[in-house]
Every structure is written in structure tokens, then in C-alpha cells.
Design an enzyme around this catalytic site. Structure first.
Site, PDB file in Angstrom:
ATOM      1  N   ASP A 294       0.854  -1.384  -0.485  1.00 24.28           N
ATOM      2  CA  ASP A 294      -0.250   0.186  -0.517  1.00 24.28           C
ATOM      3  C   ASP A 294       0.673   0.778  -0.258  1.00 24.28           C
ATOM      4  OD1 ASP A 294      -2.253   1.641   0.394  1.00 24.28           O
ATOM      5  OD2 ASP A 294      -2.398   0.580   1.954  1.00 24.28           O
ATOM      6  N   LYS A 403      -1.675  -8.756  -5.170  1.00 20.95           N
ATOM      7  CA  LYS A 403      -1.625  -8.712  -3.772  1.00 20.95           C
ATOM      8  C   LYS A 403      -3.028  -8.234  -4.240  1.00 20.95           C
ATOM      9  CE  LYS A 403      -1.040  -7.552   1.147  1.00 20.95           C
ATOM     10  NZ  LYS A 403      -0.222  -7.576   2.179  1.00 20.95           N
ATOM     11  N   TRP A 404      -4.465  -8.334  -4.162  1.00 21.35           N
ATOM     12  CA  TRP A 404      -6.166  -8.171  -3.624  1.00 21.35           C
ATOM     13  C   TRP A 404      -6.723  -8.234  -2.520  1.00 21.35           C
ATOM     14  CZ3 TRP A 404      -8.181  -8.207  -9.274  1.00 21.35           C
ATOM     15  CH2 TRP A 404      -9.618  -7.251  -9.278  1.00 21.35           C
ATOM     16  N   ASP A 405      -6.213  -6.510  -2.563  1.00 20.59           N
ATOM     17  CA  ASP A 405      -6.922  -6.211  -1.155  1.00 20.59           C
ATOM     18  C   ASP A 405      -8.364  -5.655  -1.150  1.00 20.59           C
ATOM     19  OD1 ASP A 405      -6.351  -6.729   2.022  1.00 20.59           O
ATOM     20  OD2 ASP A 405      -4.146  -4.848   1.689  1.00 20.59           O
ATOM     21  N   MET A 406      -8.934  -5.905   0.376  1.00 20.05           N
ATOM     22  CA  MET A 406     -10.210  -5.487   0.214  1.00 20.05           C
ATOM     23  C   MET A 406     -10.277  -5.581   2.439  1.00 20.05           C
ATOM     24  SD  MET A 406     -13.689  -6.574   1.361  1.00 20.05           S
ATOM     25  CE  MET A 406     -15.131  -6.191   0.419  1.00 20.05           C
ATOM     26  N   CYS A 453      -6.053 -11.058  -0.327  1.00 20.27           N
ATOM     27  CA  CYS A 453      -5.882 -10.650   0.912  1.00 20.27           C
ATOM     28  C   CYS A 453      -7.558 -10.047   1.639  1.00 20.27           C
ATOM     29  CB  CYS A 453      -4.543  -9.738   1.337  1.00 20.27           C
ATOM     30  SG  CYS A 453      -5.041  -8.772   2.204  1.00 20.27           S
ATOM     31  N   ASP A 475      -3.083 -10.680   9.186  1.00 22.16           N
ATOM     32  CA  ASP A 475      -2.473  -9.562   9.888  1.00 22.16           C
ATOM     33  C   ASP A 475      -1.923  -9.572  10.948  1.00 22.16           C
ATOM     34  OD1 ASP A 475      -2.710  -7.641   7.354  1.00 22.16           O
ATOM     35  OD2 ASP A 475      -4.129  -6.632   8.094  1.00 22.16           O
TER      36      ASP A 475
END
Ligand code: GLA
Length: 651
Positions: A294, A403-406, A453, A475
Site C-alpha cells: 500500500d 496482491k488483491w486486498d479488500m 487478501c 495480519d
């Protein structure tokens, strides 16, 4: 009774409930016919278990119809020939002349005779995902669900019914897992006759689906596993199936890159030089990839802004992304980066130009979570925007990983594009929009490794695994906590899918100090990577890290390709032990952590499992030779430990 319907004499919870045009909710499905054929049908547009060859499985389809309303159901069962797996789903068709609305359509309904079972589920929260919970089945309703728009940290879409005496190595186990990433429900209902009804599918709360004449609705798949060889064998069946029939692309069989991730090393505070220096150090240790997490795009120096503006922040990355990627690649390292595509910050150019793209109710202040809102993934223009932005970035430089975060649950359900009567379709349509975008991007970039993720492991499910061969597990990177989180995750999901990294001590989430060896052993029981500033390591830790990487290069194929055995339970015992046994039983690697050390401890023998009793196995550290039978019945004598969270390994 095979797919219990509402309002016609079966008073248990139904699999199907349809609101007919006059408002009555009675449906009576009756058998009409069946087909059996080799192979498995596609259930487009949903992710699904696939076959590598038609001979792997046969499919049975049962047709049912309600003669009064004209509604029809096809029940689909795919049975694998060499694995004890049946995949179920249902297709509901409006073959009448009038519209109808589905209020409930489960993926599977099973009536098991008797109720002498324990129910195992995986509960949790952020930083504490997938803790095992076991309770007896009781009369009435029991179950788990998610209403968070994602499969969630709080309950995983998995449950098992096991015989009362079932343990890791013996006893009956029936596993149920949904290939779906949104709201789900699993429930059991034990009735007066002692029958256990089991239902799993999309959560009927906040769900409706409108069907015009001629339209149909396909449920997600439920993967059902059975074994009489214990809970561990149930897990190994899931691991095998998901490794070969669910995970996509070349990473199904290819070695995963050993990566260094910038998040816990730098959080939002980085620039090109810092990232290149991370890559240089990582290369010296023999790692394969740098992942920029990020903070690389838009105005993003903290949590409150920038999501949606997927343009490189050139103040941080002078010379742009291409320059950084070239520098990293010239070191012989691959490059990956982080996206959180489904999100929008109110402080972003995207929100300023398209406020209506956010999911929110126009006259109500939206509930924010991590200061962010969600994009309405049902809208084609939203999907197109994200596709253009993400594919633009991926085409602009040699990027090998995403990295596909949500990072939040979904609330304030309302889509500006759906009619009032169909707002109940939004949660499922959201998931379909997400899958459509993932489908487009993974098809266009088949060589890019996608890692899922969601605030750690908040969307760790078989639906996401279909697109992402690995998913960030939690996390919480504390090694002690991770032994528990990974124990629960391994109930269903293969070891190669479990995103796990070595991080600093005191740990960022717990403040706990664990030895570097322990952090390495725990992270190795997963995809394996690092998430710290390697430059700040002590000389001793540097040596340990170098040794771990060497070990992983040697044992990685056994860890990711072997059979996984849980040897002790970190929730009830003073240790977590596990092993990887080669598919042909010729090798075994034992790893674990003893949590608390006491003086003058009684030495414990650790019984192994899954070995060939007659074969001889050598402990390559001590040179001792044991038969498989001795290791399984007598066990390996554990060493005296020194200090808490003590690592133990028998190669
Ligand atoms: C989530 C993820 C982390 C990291 C941060 C970045 O919390 O789980 O791994 O990517 O977001 O904001």
C-alpha cells in the site's frame, strides 16, 4: 426431500423458497428425470472446481418441477472417481409464464440419518482468523453465517460433521465448503425423528433474486468430502482437490516466488531508493521478488485518502513505476504490487468525479470502515474503470504479482442502478462483479501471480482461491498466534495457499518476542516470505535468515507438494507440531514450536502419522534411523527446550 422446499409439508428449514407472483411462498418440487455423463458442467459466471480430464469425475443431474407454478430445479452432483468428493449445486429455472422471486436457494441439502455427530466450524476476528470450534449437534437449528458481504474473518464458509470419537487419524468426517466469497449460511437442523438436515449456500438474509419467464439462477458450488479416516484425512482430500482442481494457472505446479513485502518494513513511508535497497538486500539472501504494498498511488500517505486513484505517485516514486521495476529487475528480482480495487476513499479524485459509484444510501451518512467506502461492483462502468486502470499498470512495466486486498465489510447496501424490488440482489451481484473483473484480469495476465487478501484473512475462501493461488492468511504475523491461525486454515486450504511471512520482534500486532528460527519455521508452513527491513537485522539473525532460505529451497517442494499432518493441537496443548510427508511416503519433514519451557521438563514423544510402517526413515540431523512403525507408535523424543516459543525441526 433431496432439496427440501417451502410450505408443502416439510416443516424443516428449506433449501428452496420461492415467492410466486400472487405472493404465496409454497413450492413442491417433484422428480422428473435424470442424466449421468462423464465430466463436469461449467457453472459460469461462478468460480468452480474444474477437471483436468473428463475421466476424473462423472456428473448426475436430477430434474425436478413444480407442476402448479411451473418452476423447475436441476440438482447437479459431480462425483470424483479417485477422491471421496461430491460437488453439488442447483439451477433454478422459471419455466412458467409469470415472474417469480427466489428468497432462498441453497447449494446443497443433505439429510443424514441420526444426529450423533460433533459440528466443527472455524470462527474468528481480524488478526485471529479460523479458530477451530467443536460442539455436539443438538435438536433444532445450529449454524454459522456471514452477512458482511465477504466470507469474513468471523466464520469461514466451512463446516464438518464428525463422529463423536473422530480425531486427526480416525473416525468419520463429512466436510462442507462453499466455493463462494460473499454472504453465506451453513445450518444443521435436527428434527423430532433424529435426522440431521444440513444446508449450505448463499445467505438468504439480504437476498432475493428476480426471475422473469425463461430466466434461471445458478447457485455456487458446495464441495462435500467424506472419509472414515479422521479429520486429518478430510483436510488432505480438500488440499489435493484444491491444489489440482481449483487453484489456477501455472502456479498450481510451479514453485512460488519467495518474496519480501514492504508493508511491515516501511508501511506508507518509502520511495524508490528505499525499495531498491530492500530488493538489493533480499537478493543477497536469495529471495525472488519485491512486493510494493500500500502507498504507491494517488495521494496515499495514510489510511484516509487515495483509494481509487490507481496512478503512480511520482513524488514517492521519482521517474515512475517503470524505472523502479527496471531497477529491481536488473538485480535479478521479480516485482509485485498491491491494489485494493473494490474501494474508494472520499478524499480521492475518483470520488470527486463519481460519488455515485460508491455503495451508500443517498440520504444516509454511510458507515465508514478504515475511513473508506466500497465501489458498486455491479456497475459495468465501475468494472471497466478498474479493468482499464489495473491492466494499464500491469502493461506499463514487467509486473509478476498482484496482491488483491479488500479491507472492510460491506454495509449500507444500495445500488443506484437496481430497481427497488431488486435491491436484495446487490450482495450476490457484488460478488459476481468481483468475479467478472478477476476473470478478465487473470485471463489477460495468466502469468501474473494473484494473491488474495482482506484485512489479512477476511476473504480466505475457495471462490478466491479459484483466481488467487495464495491468500494472505492474517495480519497477525506473530509466530505463536500464527501456529493457531494456520492450524485452523489447514482444515481445508492447502499449505501453498497460506500467505505467511517472517516479521520483526517485538511483533507489530502483539509485542511478543519470538526467536527468528520460530518465525521462520511458522512462515515456512505456508507460501513463505519476509516482511521486515533486512538491513536492520542483527548479524546472528542474518545468518538464521540465510539458513532458512536455504532450507526452504530444499524443502519447499515437500512442504507445498507433500501430505500435511497436524501432529499436535496448539489450542489445547503446549505445542504446535505438523509434518509434511512425500506423496510416496519416502520422506517426512517434522516442524513445530514448543510454547512454554519449564525447568526439568518431562520429555515428550511426538507420534508421527502417515508413514510407511516397514520403511526406514533417517533423521538427517542426528543420523538416527527409525522404522515408520516406531515413529508412528513410539514417536520421536522431543529435545529439552530452552526459552519460550522454542523451534523444533526434524529434517
Ligand atoms: C491490509 C493487509 C495488509 C496490508 C495493508 C495495507 O491490512 O492485510 O497486509 O496490505 O492492508 O494497507
Amino acid at each position: 426431500m433431496e432439496y427440501g422446499c417451502n410450505g408443502c409439508g416439510d416443516f424443516r428449514t428449506s433449501a428452496l423458497s420461492i415467492r410466486n407472483v400472487d405472493g404465496n411462498t409454497v413450492t413442491d418440487m417433484r422428480y422428473e428425470g435424470y442424466r449421468i455423463y462423464a465430466g463436469k458442467p461449467s457453472i459460469d459466471p461462478l468460480p468452480a472446481v474444474y477437471l483436468n480430464s473428463e475421466s476424473e469425475a462423472d456428473t448426475l443431474e436430477i430434474d425436478m418441477a413444480d407442476k402448479v407454478t411451473g418452476m423447475r430445479v436441476t440438482l447437479i452432483y459431480t462425483a470424483f472417481n479417485s477422491l471421496d468428493v461430491i460437488i453439488r449445486s442447483a439451477r433454478i429455472e422459471n419455466a412458467s409464464q409469470r415472474p417469480a422471486d427466489i428468497d432462498r436457494a441453497m447449494s446443497m441439502c443433505v439429510d443424514l440419518p441420526g444426529m450423533d455427530y460433533d459440528l466443527i466450524t472455524l470462527y474468528g476476528r481480524h488478526c485471529k482468523e479460523r479458530s477451530e470450534e467443536r460442539r455436539p449437534l443438538a435438536h433444532g437449528l445450529q449454524g454459522i453465517a456471514s452477512k458482511r458481504g465477504v466470507s469474513s474473518h468471523c466464520q469461514n464458509p466451512f463446516a464438518a460433521l464428525v463422529s463423536k470419537n473422530a480425531d486427526e487419524n480416525s473416525g468419520e468426517a463429512y466436510g462442507f465448503n462453499l466455493v463462494y466469497s460473499g454472504n453465506f449460511e451453513f445450518c444443521t437442523e435436527c428434527d423430532y425423528s433424529g435426522t440431521s438436515r444440513i444446508l449450505m449456500g448463499i445467505n438468504p438474509t439480504d437476498f432475493t433474486w428476480h426471475l422473469e419467464p425463461g430466466e434461471s439462477f445458478q447457485t455456487p458450488e458446495a464441495v462435500m468430502v467424506h472419509t472414515s479416516k479422521g479429520i486429518g484425512e478430510m483436510s488432505r482430500i480438500y488440499h489435493k482437490l484444491y491444489n489440482f482442481n481449483l487453484v489456477p494457472g501455472k502456479y498450481r505446479t510451479e514453485k512460488r516466488p519467495l518474496l519480501i513485502n514492504s508493508w511491515e518494513a516501511a508501511f506508507f513511508d518509502f520511495d524508490t531508493d528505499k525499495l531498491v535497497s530492500f530488493a538489493e538486500r533480499a537478493k543477497e539472501f536469495g529471495m525472488d521478488m519485491l512486493v510494493m504494498d500500500d502507498g504507491w498511488f494517488g495521494k496515499r500517505d495514510g489510511d484516509c485518502s487515495g483509494l481509487g486513484d490507481w496512478d503512480v505517485n511520482e513524488t514517492k516514486l521519482r521517474g515512475g513505476l517503470g524505472k523502479l521495476v527496471d531497477q529491481v529487475r536488473s538485480l535479478g528480482m521479480q516485482f509485485g504490487l498491491w491494489f485494493e480495487p473494490e474501494m474508494i476513499s472520499e478524499d480521492s479524485d475518483l470520488y470527486r468525479s463519481h460519488p455515485d459509484w460508491a455503495i451508500r444510501i443517498p440520504d444516509r451518512a454511510p458507515m465508514r470502515s478504515r475511513y473508506q467506502l466500497l465501489l458498486d461492483m455491479t456497475r459495468q462502468e465501475v468494472q471497466d474503470y478498474l479493468y482499464e486502470k489495473i491492466s494499464g499498470v500491469l502493461h506499463s512495466a514487467a509486473i509478476s504479482y498482484v496482491k488483491w486486498d479488500m479491507n472492510r465489510s460491506i454495509s449500507d447496501w444500495y445500488s443506484a442502478t437496481l430497481p427497488a424490488a431488486q435491491q436484495g440482489e446487490l450482495p450476490h451481484r457484488y460478488v459476481l462483479g468481483l468475479y467478472a473483473l478477476l476473470e478478465r484480469l487473470t485471463a489477460e495476465f495468466p502469468d501474473v501471480l494473484f494473491e488474495g487478501c482482506s484485512g489479512g484473512g477476511g476473504r480466505f475462501d475457495a471462490g478466491m482461491l479459484y483466481y488467487c493461488p495464495q491468500i494472505w492468511c492474517s495480519d497477525d504475523t506473530d509466530a505463536y498466534e500464527r501456529t493457531r491461525i494456520q492450524y485452523g486454515t489447514s482444515m481445508i486450504y492447502p499449505i501453498s495457499a497460506v500467505g505467511s511471512h517472517v516479521s520483526v520482534v517485538p511483533n507489530h500486532q502483539t509485542g511478543r518476542i519470538t526467536p527468528m528460527e520460530t518465525r521462520g519455521i511458522t512462515a515456512m508452513a505456508g507460501s513463505f516470505g519476509f516482511e521486515l527491513d533486512l538491513q536492520k537485522l542483527s548479524e546472528e539473525d542474518k545468518k538464521t535468515v540465510a539458513a532458512q532460505i536455504k532450507q526452504f529451497k530444499e524443502y519447499g517442494p515437500l512442504i507445498h507438494g507433500g501430505k500435511y499432518y497436524r501432529l499436535s493441537d496448539p489450542f489445547t496443548e503446549n505445542s504446535a507440531f505438523w509434518s509434511f510427508v512425500a506423496q510416496d511416503d519416502s520422506e517426512v519433514l517434522v516442524q513445530g514450536v514448543v510454547f512454554r519451557t519449564a525447568p526439568n521438563m518431562r520429555r515428550k514423544a511426538l507420534r508421527l502419522a502417515g508413514l510407511c510402517p516397514e520403511s526406514r526413515y533417517q533423521d538427517t540431523a542426528s543420523g538416527e534411523i527409525y522404522t515408520g512403525a516406531a515413529l508412528m507408535h513410539g514417536g520421536l523424543l522431543l529435545p529439552q527446550t530452552w526459552g519460550d516459543y522454542c523451534p523444533v525441526m526434524f529434517p
